[in-house]
Design an enzyme around this catalytic site. Structure first.
Site, PDB file in Angstrom:
ATOM      1  N   ASN A 123       0.840  -1.198   0.000  1.00  0.00           N
ATOM      2  CA  ASN A 123       0.000   0.000   0.000  1.00  0.00           C
ATOM      3  C   ASN A 123       0.876   1.249   0.000  1.00  0.00           C
ATOM      4  OD1 ASN A 123      -0.373   1.918   2.525  1.00  0.00           O
ATOM      5  ND2 ASN A 123       0.129  -0.115   3.350  1.00  0.00           N
ATOM      6  N   TYR A 125      -0.925   4.412   0.717  1.00  0.00           N
ATOM      7  CA  TYR A 125      -2.038   5.306   1.031  1.00  0.00           C
ATOM      8  C   TYR A 125      -1.564   6.731   1.318  1.00  0.00           C
ATOM      9  CZ  TYR A 125      -5.836   1.889   1.325  1.00  0.00           C
ATOM     10  OH  TYR A 125      -6.813   0.972   1.033  1.00  0.00           O
ATOM     11  N   PHE A 127      -1.203   8.251   4.552  1.00  0.00           N
ATOM     12  CA  PHE A 127      -1.915   8.893   5.668  1.00  0.00           C
ATOM     13  C   PHE A 127      -3.191   9.615   5.204  1.00  0.00           C
ATOM     14  CE2 PHE A 127       1.872   9.540   8.846  1.00  0.00           C
ATOM     15  CZ  PHE A 127       1.827   8.187   9.132  1.00  0.00           C
ATOM     16  N   SER A 247       5.875   5.040   8.625  1.00  0.00           N
ATOM     17  CA  SER A 247       5.228   4.795   7.338  1.00  0.00           C
ATOM     18  C   SER A 247       6.188   5.176   6.222  1.00  0.00           C
ATOM     19  CB  SER A 247       3.945   5.618   7.213  1.00  0.00           C
ATOM     20  OG  SER A 247       3.470   5.577   5.874  1.00  0.00           O
ATOM     21  N   ASN A 249       5.303   5.913   3.274  1.00  0.00           N
ATOM     22  CA  ASN A 249       4.548   6.624   2.241  1.00  0.00           C
ATOM     23  C   ASN A 249       4.390   8.120   2.497  1.00  0.00           C
ATOM     24  OD1 ASN A 249       4.020   4.117   0.876  1.00  0.00           O
ATOM     25  ND2 ASN A 249       2.523   3.673   2.468  1.00  0.00           N
ATOM     26  N   THR A 250       5.017   8.630   3.555  1.00  0.00           N
ATOM     27  CA  THR A 250       5.047  10.065   3.838  1.00  0.00           C
ATOM     28  C   THR A 250       6.500  10.520   3.763  1.00  0.00           C
ATOM     29  OG1 THR A 250       3.081   9.997   5.254  1.00  0.00           O
ATOM     30  CG2 THR A 250       4.582  11.852   5.550  1.00  0.00           C
ATOM     31  N   LYS A 288       5.806   3.550  16.937  1.00  0.00           N
ATOM     32  CA  LYS A 288       5.782   2.473  15.941  1.00  0.00           C
ATOM     33  C   LYS A 288       6.962   2.628  14.994  1.00  0.00           C
ATOM     34  CE  LYS A 288       2.671   0.006  12.806  1.00  0.00           C
ATOM     35  NZ  LYS A 288       1.259  -0.123  12.357  1.00  0.00           N
ATOM     36  N   ASN A 317       6.006  -1.654  11.278  1.00  0.00           N
ATOM     37  CA  ASN A 317       5.233  -1.113  10.173  1.00  0.00           C
ATOM     38  C   ASN A 317       5.541  -1.918   8.904  1.00  0.00           C
ATOM     39  OD1 ASN A 317       3.668   0.763   8.615  1.00  0.00           O
ATOM     40  ND2 ASN A 317       4.243   2.369  10.063  1.00  0.00           N
TER      41      ASN A 317
END
Length: 452
Positions: A123, A125, A127, A247, A249-250, A288, A317
């Site tokens: 994924n 996404y 956030f 994450s 993805n950021t 996390k 994660n």
């Protein structure tokens, strides 16, 4: 077993065949939110009767008792719209989020991909969140609902509608994409047919614990302000809070795992938590982390976590690593990999962190948990609790009770009476020292009780 067979061999394969991953995910959330999900019995089945599944890993907060050690990982119910329904599936705790201060749409679609042959998900996404204001209202509604003793499915929220589905489709916003329109119709569908579900009352399973996972806005230049706002606004409704710095993805987020940025962030987060109202100023604050950190980075994280007074760590994660064993055509998609391929990586990270902290920091283990054996291995490595997400994509809600039952069966088979008896078994010296300390504490409490 019949439910599991139907779910695993019929329903979930059809869902994967007919629906794209994000639409399937959103439909699942809507179904559970609307009360269409299955409900776990108050007391577990099979071997769960024979062992103590409850867990209270946070020593500073002994009243925080998790009904069982299997939870739902953050990312599934991002905005906290289906907490009650998720707990009724049999989870011992549900972690919502990640929640950002301001609403943000996340990355462009498509952004979720199944790797069916590998039992995995990728994924990106980014956030996507409705923000703290909307999520705060959802949490207030949930907390108010926790006082209910009985659940009633009635036709108060349903009923025949004078609008046809074509009318509902046309009434959606002009700028909304097809997936948004589909979800609008699905909500109308659930509301319409709820009228035909027989009214029933039944005991609610004991409510589990609620975790709130916090993120930062993509365009924010002040991560400390972002996380502090999340703690301040949502802390009053949570049983524990999570600072998500891992994450992939950021942009720039994982840089916060470095020693000095992490120290500054966690010191500020602890201070903000301590400033919450007295009833919440001691709620556990966790961080996390990623599974693909280096040994030196893991040592730095362990040192900072202990120095800052953080109550626990979630490991782990999703991963940016792509094992050579992946065979799915989607393996080259950008984003975070989760599911079976990162199971061992996550478990090994748990094992290392537990050793580095001498078992003094509670761990929630995440990554590839799809069976009771997987959960058992993470507990042995040092986790006190485990979370699942990706396996829900392949096996549906029945996987929750199956994992719990298999875990309890392994505990009975190996002569363990409680979850606490499993935690850290891979670390012989630490395990027996902690066990001796628990026995002394229990003996002291018994002596005190007798004297009173």
């Amino acid at each position: 077993q019949f439910y599991h067979d139907v779910s695993d061999k019929l329903v979930m394969p059809l869902v994967r065949l007919c629906l794209n991953p994000e639409l399937a995910h959103n439909l699942a959330i809507e179904a559970v939110r609307s009360g269409w999900g299955p409900r776990q019995r108050r007391v577990g089945n099979g071997e769960e009767w024979r062992v103590k599944m409850e867990s209270a890993p946070f020593g500073t907060n002994k009243q925080l008792v998790f009904p069982n050690p299997v939870g739902l990982a953050a990312g599934f119910d991002k905005d906290g719209v289906a907490i009650k329904g998720m707990m009724e599936l049999g989870f011992g705790f549900v972690e919502i989020g990640s929640v950002t201060p301001l609403p943000q749409p996340g990355n462009p679609k498509p952004r979720m991909f199944r790797l069916t042959e590998d039992r995995a998900v990728i994924n990106r996404y980014g956030f996507n969140s409705t923000g703290v204001d909307a999520v705060g209202q959802n949490l207030r509604d949930f907390v108010a609902d926790k006082d209910d003793v009985l659940v009633e499915r009635s036709n108060t929220s349903g009923g025949k509608s004078s609008s046809s589905f074509s009318d509902i489709w046309k009434s959606t916003a002009d700028g909304e994409d097809v997936q948004g329109k589909v979800m609008h119709v699905v909500r109308a569908f659930f509301a319409y047919f709820s009228a035909y579900i027989p009214t029933r009352k039944q005991p609610v399973p004991a409510f589990g614990m609620l975790g709130v996972n916090l993120g930062k806005n993509k365009t924010s230049a002040d991560e400390i302000a972002d996380y502090s706002l999340g703690i301040r606004r949502l802390g009053p409704y949570a049983d524990y809070l999570v600072v998500n710095i891992s994450s992939p993805n950021t942009p720039g987020l994982r840089g916060l795992q470095r020693r000095e940025p992490l120290r500054r962030l966690l010191d500020a987060a602890v201070a903000e938590r301590n400033a919450l109202p007295p009833s919440k100023s001691a709620i556990p604050l966790l961080v996390k982390i990623a599974p693909d950190v280096t040994d030196q980075e893991l040592e730095d994280i362990a040192a900072v976590v202990k120095e800052a007074g953080i109550d626990g760590v979630i490991i782990s994660n999703t991963s940016t690593y792509r094992p050579d064993t992946l065979v799915s055509l989607n393996r080259k998609e950008a984003g975070g990999l989760s599911g079976a391929p990162i199971r061992q990586m996550s478990t090994e990270c748990i094992r290392k962190f537990y050793a580095l902290t001498d078992g003094s920091i509670p761990i929630i283990g995440v990554g590839g948990v799809g069976s009771g054996h997987d959960a058992y291995e993470k507990l042995k490595a040092g986790a006190s609790l485990v979370e699942i997400y990706s396996m829900m994509v392949y096996e549906g809600p029945g996987v929750v009770s199956r994992i719990r039952g298999e875990l309890a069966g392994l505990m009975v088979q190996n002569g363990q009476r409680s979850v606490e008896d499993v935690v850290g078994l891979d670390h012989e010296d630490i395990y027996w020292r902690k066990r001796e300390e628990r026995m002394k504490e229990e003996l002291s409490m018994e002596t005190l009780f007798v004297e009173e």
